[in-house]
Every structure is written in C-alpha cells, then in structure tokens.
Write an enzyme that holds these catalytic residues in place. Structure first.
Site, PDB file in Angstrom:
ATOM      1  N   LYS A  81       0.859  -1.189   0.000  1.00 48.77           N
ATOM      2  CA  LYS A  81       0.000   0.000   0.000  1.00 48.77           C
ATOM      3  C   LYS A  81       0.893   1.237   0.000  1.00 48.77           C
ATOM      4  CE  LYS A  81      -1.499   2.831   2.972  1.00 48.77           C
ATOM      5  NZ  LYS A  81      -1.410   4.046   2.155  1.00 48.77           N
ATOM      6  N   GLU A 113       9.691   0.566  10.764  1.00 52.83           N
ATOM      7  CA  GLU A 113      10.754   1.557  10.567  1.00 52.83           C
ATOM      8  C   GLU A 113      10.104   2.905  10.820  1.00 52.83           C
ATOM      9  OE1 GLU A 113      13.744   0.834  10.209  1.00 52.83           O
ATOM     10  OE2 GLU A 113      13.826  -1.112   9.196  1.00 52.83           O
ATOM     11  N   CYS A 138      14.190   9.532   7.481  1.00 51.16           N
ATOM     12  CA  CYS A 138      14.207   9.125   8.883  1.00 51.16           C
ATOM     13  C   CYS A 138      15.632   9.051   9.420  1.00 51.16           C
ATOM     14  CB  CYS A 138      13.483   7.801   9.065  1.00 51.16           C
ATOM     15  SG  CYS A 138      14.126   6.520   8.023  1.00 51.16           S
ATOM     16  N   GLU A 141      10.976  14.904  15.652  1.00 54.68           N
ATOM     17  CA  GLU A 141      11.370  14.719  14.250  1.00 54.68           C
ATOM     18  C   GLU A 141      10.684  15.815  13.413  1.00 54.68           C
ATOM     19  OE1 GLU A 141       9.834  11.264  11.939  1.00 54.68           O
ATOM     20  OE2 GLU A 141      11.919  11.003  11.342  1.00 54.68           O
TER      21      GLU A 141
HETATM   22  N1  LIG Z   1      10.118   6.792   9.196  1.00 52.22           N
HETATM   23  C1  LIG Z   1       9.906   7.475   8.113  1.00 52.22           C
HETATM   24  O1  LIG Z   1      10.633   7.320   7.161  1.00 52.22           O
HETATM   25  C2  LIG Z   1       8.731   8.370   8.017  1.00 52.22           C
HETATM   26  C3  LIG Z   1       8.378   9.207   9.055  1.00 52.22           C
HETATM   27  N2  LIG Z   1       7.298  10.015   8.909  1.00 52.22           N
HETATM   28  C4  LIG Z   1       6.982  10.943  10.024  1.00 52.22           C
HETATM   29  O2  LIG Z   1       5.573  11.036  10.181  1.00 52.22           O
HETATM   30  C5  LIG Z   1       5.152  12.379   9.989  1.00 52.22           C
HETATM   31  C6  LIG Z   1       3.773  12.374   9.376  1.00 52.22           C
HETATM   32  O3  LIG Z   1       3.812  11.837   8.055  1.00 52.22           O
HETATM   33  P1  LIG Z   1       2.602  10.944   7.523  1.00 52.22           P
HETATM   34  O4  LIG Z   1       2.634  10.796   6.073  1.00 52.22           O
HETATM   35  O5  LIG Z   1       1.337  11.495   8.082  1.00 52.22           O
HETATM   36  O6  LIG Z   1       2.953   9.525   8.171  1.00 52.22           O
HETATM   37  P2  LIG Z   1       2.001   8.297   8.426  1.00 52.22           P
HETATM   38  O7  LIG Z   1       2.648   7.455   9.437  1.00 52.22           O
HETATM   39  O8  LIG Z   1       0.600   8.767   8.671  1.00 52.22           O
HETATM   40  O9  LIG Z   1       1.960   7.547   6.995  1.00 52.22           O
HETATM   41  C7  LIG Z   1       2.825   6.531   6.595  1.00 52.22           C
HETATM   42  C8  LIG Z   1       2.015   5.428   5.901  1.00 52.22           C
HETATM   43  O10 LIG Z   1       1.091   4.877   6.834  1.00 52.22           O
HETATM   44  C9  LIG Z   1      -0.223   4.892   6.313  1.00 52.22           C
HETATM   45  N3  LIG Z   1      -1.170   5.028   7.425  1.00 52.22           N
HETATM   46  C10 LIG Z   1      -1.660   6.182   7.972  1.00 52.22           C
HETATM   47  N4  LIG Z   1      -2.530   5.884   8.959  1.00 52.22           N
HETATM   48  C11 LIG Z   1      -2.591   4.536   9.051  1.00 52.22           C
HETATM   49  C12 LIG Z   1      -3.304   3.639   9.894  1.00 52.22           C
HETATM   50  N5  LIG Z   1      -4.141   4.077  10.837  1.00 52.22           N
HETATM   51  N6  LIG Z   1      -3.129   2.312   9.729  1.00 52.22           N
HETATM   52  C13 LIG Z   1      -2.270   1.845   8.794  1.00 52.22           C
HETATM   53  N7  LIG Z   1      -1.579   2.648   7.951  1.00 52.22           N
HETATM   54  C14 LIG Z   1      -1.731   3.982   8.087  1.00 52.22           C
HETATM   55  C15 LIG Z   1      -0.211   6.048   5.334  1.00 52.22           C
HETATM   56  O11 LIG Z   1      -1.273   5.928   4.393  1.00 52.22           O
HETATM   57  C16 LIG Z   1       1.163   5.898   4.714  1.00 52.22           C
HETATM   58  O12 LIG Z   1       1.120   4.906   3.722  1.00 52.22           O
HETATM   59  C17 LIG Z   1       6.238  13.000   9.146  1.00 52.22           C
HETATM   60  O13 LIG Z   1       6.283  14.385   9.264  1.00 52.22           O
HETATM   61  C18 LIG Z   1       7.469  12.337   9.720  1.00 52.22           C
HETATM   62  O14 LIG Z   1       7.870  12.958  10.898  1.00 52.22           O
HETATM   63  C19 LIG Z   1       6.545   9.997   7.781  1.00 52.22           C
HETATM   64  C20 LIG Z   1       6.862   9.199   6.711  1.00 52.22           C
HETATM   65  C21 LIG Z   1       8.016   8.338   6.742  1.00 52.22           C
HETATM   66  O1  LIG Z   2      18.684   7.464   3.658  1.00 55.91           O
HETATM   67  C1  LIG Z   2      18.126   6.718   2.854  1.00 55.91           C
HETATM   68  O2  LIG Z   2      18.537   6.507   1.715  1.00 55.91           O
HETATM   69  C2  LIG Z   2      16.879   6.025   3.240  1.00 55.91           C
HETATM   70  C3  LIG Z   2      16.373   6.186   4.442  1.00 55.91           C
HETATM   71  C4  LIG Z   2      15.210   5.444   4.857  1.00 55.91           C
HETATM   72  C5  LIG Z   2      14.153   5.982   5.391  1.00 55.91           C
HETATM   73  O3  LIG Z   2      13.963   7.297   5.403  1.00 55.91           O
HETATM   74  C6  LIG Z   2      13.060   5.180   5.929  1.00 55.91           C
HETATM   75  O4  LIG Z   2      13.199   3.984   6.238  1.00 55.91           O
HETATM   76  O5  LIG Z   2      12.011   5.754   6.042  1.00 55.91           O
END
Ligand SMILES: NC(=O)C1=CN([C@@H]2O[C@H](COP(=O)(O)OP(=O)(O)OC[C@H]3O[C@@H](n4cnc5c(N)ncnc54)[C@H](O)[C@@H]3O)[C@@H](O)[C@H]2O)C=CC1
Ligand SMILES: O=C(O)/C=C/C=C(\O)C(=O)O
Length: 458
Positions: free
Chosen positions: A158, A233, A267, A360
């Site tokens: 997804k 992650e 991240c 973050e």
């Molecule tokens: N670890 C990382 O690489 C990431 C961290 N983030 C952090 O999260 C903050 C918010 O970004 P968002 O896009 O809102 O992140 P999010 O955690 O809401 O979205 C990530 C994924 O989870 C899905 N998702 C959302 N709600 C869900 C639920 N209840 N059950 C299952 N899947 C669900 C979304 O559709 C998307 O595919 C960012 O500003 C950042 O700080 C966001 C994206 C990636």
């Molecule tokens: O630094 C990268 O190339 C990839 C980092 C990975 C993430 O941001 C993640 O797992 O969300």
C-alpha cells in the site's frame, strides 16, 4: 445508487500541478486483494527455488531497463532531485537482485539429537502487507517486497496516498517479468482503510510499516490482537557528532547533505549537530558557507541538490518548528513558488527542550549545539526517544568505536553519513522501530522456523 469511487489527485510538489488521478481501494477491494494474494501463495510457495530466483532476477532486469523512467516518475511525484531518484531506482533494482540469490540459499539446519533426525525449515508466512510512506516510495517498497517474495510469501504494497506512481509501475514490471498474478499487488488506498485492514484481516500474516512513530505504535497494538508479526521503521532524531580532532572541512561541508538531502524528509536525517565546544564557532562559520551554497530548485535539473517538500500541509508542519527568527542562525535560499519550498535552515543556539531539538521535523531544519567531552556527546545523542542513525567525526579510532558502541542507534557511520547499504542490516533502537530490513537478517523476518523430528529407532 453506487457510491462515487474514492479518487486521489496526485500532485507534483515542485509545480503544484495534478499529474495523475488514482483510485483508492475501499475495504471490499482490500479484502479481494488479500484473497487474491492468499490464492497465489499456494502456487508461489511451491515454485522451485531456482525458478523463483530466476523470476526475481528477471524482475530486477525489468526494473533496470526502466530505471530512468522510474527516476523521472519519482522526480515528478515526490519532488526528488534527479540524482537521488536515479540512486533510488538503482537501489530498488539492486535489492531485488540481491534477494534473488536467497531462494536457493535459504538453508535449514540438521541438529544432532538422540533417536532420530532433526531438521529445520524456513517456511514462508503467507500474505505480507507492506505500508509505505511518501519519503522514499520506491526503495522502501523494494526493501520489504524483495525478501518477502524471495522467502516464498505473496505481497500487497500500500503506497502512501501522495506517492503511488512508482510502486504502481513496479507491479506492472513484476507481471512483465513473469511473476504470477497475485504474487505482488500494489493497492493504493488510505492508511486507515487499506493499511488498517492489513492489521485486522486474519489472512494477512505479517505487516511491514514505515512511517510515523504514532501510526507505527497503533499498527503494532492492532497486530498484537492476532499476535501478528510486524517490522517497523519509524522516526528518527539522529545526531551528527563532530569532535575537535575531526577533519572539520569535510565534516562541515558534508553536514548539510546529511540533513537536507531529500529536503530533510528522511528518517536517517542527522537533524542534530553536536560540536565539541572548542571548535563550535569555527564549525558554524564553515557550516554557514556550505548551507548558503546548497542549490535548491527544480528537481529535474541535474545541478539541483535539494527539491521541495512533499505538500503544503507538510510545509506548514515543518514551519511550525521555527516559531520566529529567534533561533535561526542562518538560512539557505529557496524558490518563491509555485511548489512547496522551504529553505535549508540552521538553528543555533537552541534550548535542549525546544520542539525542533526533541521532535522529528522531517524537513530541512537542523539544530547545532556544543558539547564538552565524549560522555557529554553521548549523553546528548542519547537524550531522545529515537535511535535510528547517526555520524561520528573524529580521527581517533578508539574514540570512534567507544562512541559508536555507546550511542543507542541502529545505524552509525564514522567520518561518513552513509546509512543504507542493501547488504547490511537497517533499523532502529528505541522508538525508531522494531526488526531489521536489508541484508541477510531481513529474510528471516519473512519466515517461520519449523522443526521436524523423524524417529529412526525401530
Ligand atoms: N520513518 C519514516 O521514514 C517516516 C516518518 N514520517 C513521520 O511522520 C510524519 C507524518 O507523516 P505521515 O505521512 O502522516 O505519516 P504516516 O505514518 O501517517 O503515513 C505513513 C504510511 O502509513 C499509512 N497510514 C496512515 N494511517 C494509518 C493507519 N491508521 N493504519 C495503517 N496505515 C496507516 C499512510 O497511508 C502511509 O502509507 C512526518 O512528518 C514524519 O515525521 C513519515 C513518513 C516516513
Ligand atoms: O537514507 C536513505 O537513503 C533512506 C532512508 C530510509 C528511510 O527514510 C526510511 O526507512 O524511512
């Protein structure tokens, strides 16, 4: 009257133009995809290891042939610079190729026991649901789907609502490579609909989630109801620790890319720079020159080093961390718009409890603080709920290792900002996640170990 389908307008973040419209799956479509994946599993798990390996190699070859088109699609959909997008498409190819070697090497063990023969098998789990964020749509999908498929599972990805286009193309390439129908599906949808169904549907046997720590916790809590395994992650607040004996020129010149790469939407972003107090001012001067030199603009231009943020809402969120100019030491430049631009921003001095220092930000904002000695550096680096990544700059090998062992993070680099290599494990300590992706470790996250005892005594 039938309900209007849920459609999503996909926007180019550098221009704000709508570039595609994508239908989002509802619960019934999600259940149908899970049923297709479950039916395909019965055949896929029985494909001979050599044949599964050949199919995955063909899949990697299809991705390789389409690398440039995938990269251009990511530039348009996610605003990634063309240089980064090419790396990401190549990384997806590499990861699929790497795990194509696995089906023929997924060895069990023969364990000496009394009275018979004891052997272990690595059995696939079944249907795996992969929830992908918008920051690295292609690599993050590949990091999960490649080992999962290699181990004999079927997969539904997804993608994030904002960035479905490269993942959809990946599914077409898998079919073109000859992967049977239903083995790999990409199902655009909303998180609380499709993602949540992965969590609650008993036919999904594992969930891989990359995204915010808040949603990751709810995914884990939901999966607990069925004791469903998860790989998470999540967020990060990584430290870039610069000791006085480091190559300061190199540390300062590379520090902007360690946090402003992908506009800070990473991240692994080193969003806290910790500098030994004796060289703090000197480092800041060099950092300022480097930050003012970061080329921000059209991501399709080969010379661009930083593109836009993903959306207007995300830009507002990033901006909320910089509440006035009080903490801003200096900034780089950014275009006016259209596009969701935000300039590289350096905060210093900053209070240790400031939101921009503890949370973050996921944008091009970095905070710089001084430290006094090794233990102070480790204390500040570890004063966060996160533990994903980080860098240590020093010419003293002993210190580099001492600090690397003491910092609570899953991926550290010394005199470098590298975090991701597809053949080494990647994942977080503390609230940055659970489990490891990439490298040999990831394979076992997609199998159950089965032990079989065969009596040989009369
Ligand atoms: N670890 C990382 O690489 C990431 C961290 N983030 C952090 O999260 C903050 C918010 O970004 P968002 O896009 O809102 O992140 P999010 O955690 O809401 O979205 C990530 C994924 O989870 C899905 N998702 C959302 N709600 C869900 C639920 N209840 N059950 C299952 N899947 C669900 C979304 O559709 C998307 O595919 C960012 O500003 C950042 O700080 C966001 C994206 C990636
Ligand atoms: O630094 C990268 O190339 C990839 C980092 C990975 C993430 O941001 C993640 O797992 O969300």
């Amino acid at each position: 009257m039938p309900e209007e389908p849920d459609r999503y307008r996909v926007v180019n973040p550098a221009t704000e133009e709508v570039i595609a419209t994508v239908d989002l799956a509802d619960p019934a479509a999600t259940d149908a995809a899970i049923a297709r994946a479950a039916a395909a599993f019965e055949g896929w798990r029985k494909v001979a290891p050599g044949d599964r390996a050949r199919l995955l190699r063909r899949f990697a070859a299809e991705v390789d042939a389409e690398r440039e088109q995938l990269a251009l699609l990511e530039v348009a959909n996610a605003g990634h610079t063309i240089g980064n997008a090419r790396w990401e498409a190549g990384n997806a190819r590499d990861v699929i190729e790497y795990y194509a070697g696995a089906p023929e090497r997924l060895f069990g063990r023969q364990i000496p026991v009394a009275g018979g023969l004891d052997v272990t098998f690595h059995e696939p789990l079944g249907v795996v649901g992969v929830i992908v964020p918008w920051n690295f749509p292609l690599p993050i999908a590949a990091w999960a789907l490649a080992p999962a498929l290699a181990a004999g599972n079927t997969v539904i990805v997804k993608p994030a609502e904002l960035t479905p286009l490269t993942a959809l193309r990946l599914a077409e390439l898998a079919l073109r490579a000859g992967l049977p129908e239903g083995v790999l599906q990409v199902l655009p949808g909303r998180g609380p609909v499709v993602g949540q169904r992965f969590v609650t549907h008993p036919g999904v046997r594992k969930v891989v989630f990359t995204g915010s720590t808040a949603v990751g916790k709810s995914v884990m809590a939901g999966c607990a109801a069925q004791v469903k395994p998860v790989t998470l992650e999540l967020g990060g607040k990584s430290a870039n620790i610069v000791f006085a004996d480091a190559d300061l020129d190199k540390a300062a010149a590379t520090a902007p890319y360690a946090v402003f790469d992908n506009a800070g939407q990473d991240c692994c972003a080193r969003s806290r720079i910790l500098v030994e107090a004796s060289v703090y001012e000197e480092f800041l001067e060099r950092l300022e020159r480097a930050v003012r030199g970061v080329r921000v603009g059209d991501p399709a231009d080969e010379k661009t080093e930083m593109g836009p943020l993903i959306s207007a809402a995300h830009r507002a969120r990033v901006a909320s961390y910089v509440d006035g100019d009080t903490e801003v030491a200096f900034r780089g430049s950014a275009p006016e718009g259209p596009g969701f631009w935000y300039p590289p921003t350096v905060l210093a001095p900053i209070a240790p409890d400031h939101r921009a220092f503890t949370e973050e930000v996921f944008g091009p904002v970095v905070a710089v603080v001084p430290f006094r000695g090794e233990s102070d550096a480790v204390r500040i680096a570890n004063a966060t709920e996160y533990g994903l990544s980080g860098s240590i700059w020093t010419r003293d090998v002993g210190r580099a290792l001492r600090v690397a062992r003491a910092v609570e993070a899953g991926n550290l680099s010394v005199n470098s900002h590298s975090s991701v290599r597809y053949w080494t494990p990647f994942g977080g300590f503390k609230q940055s996640g659970l489990g490891r992706e990439l490298g040999p470790d990831a394979l076992h996250a997609f199998t159950e170990t089965k032990n079989v005892f065969i009596a040989t005594e009369e």
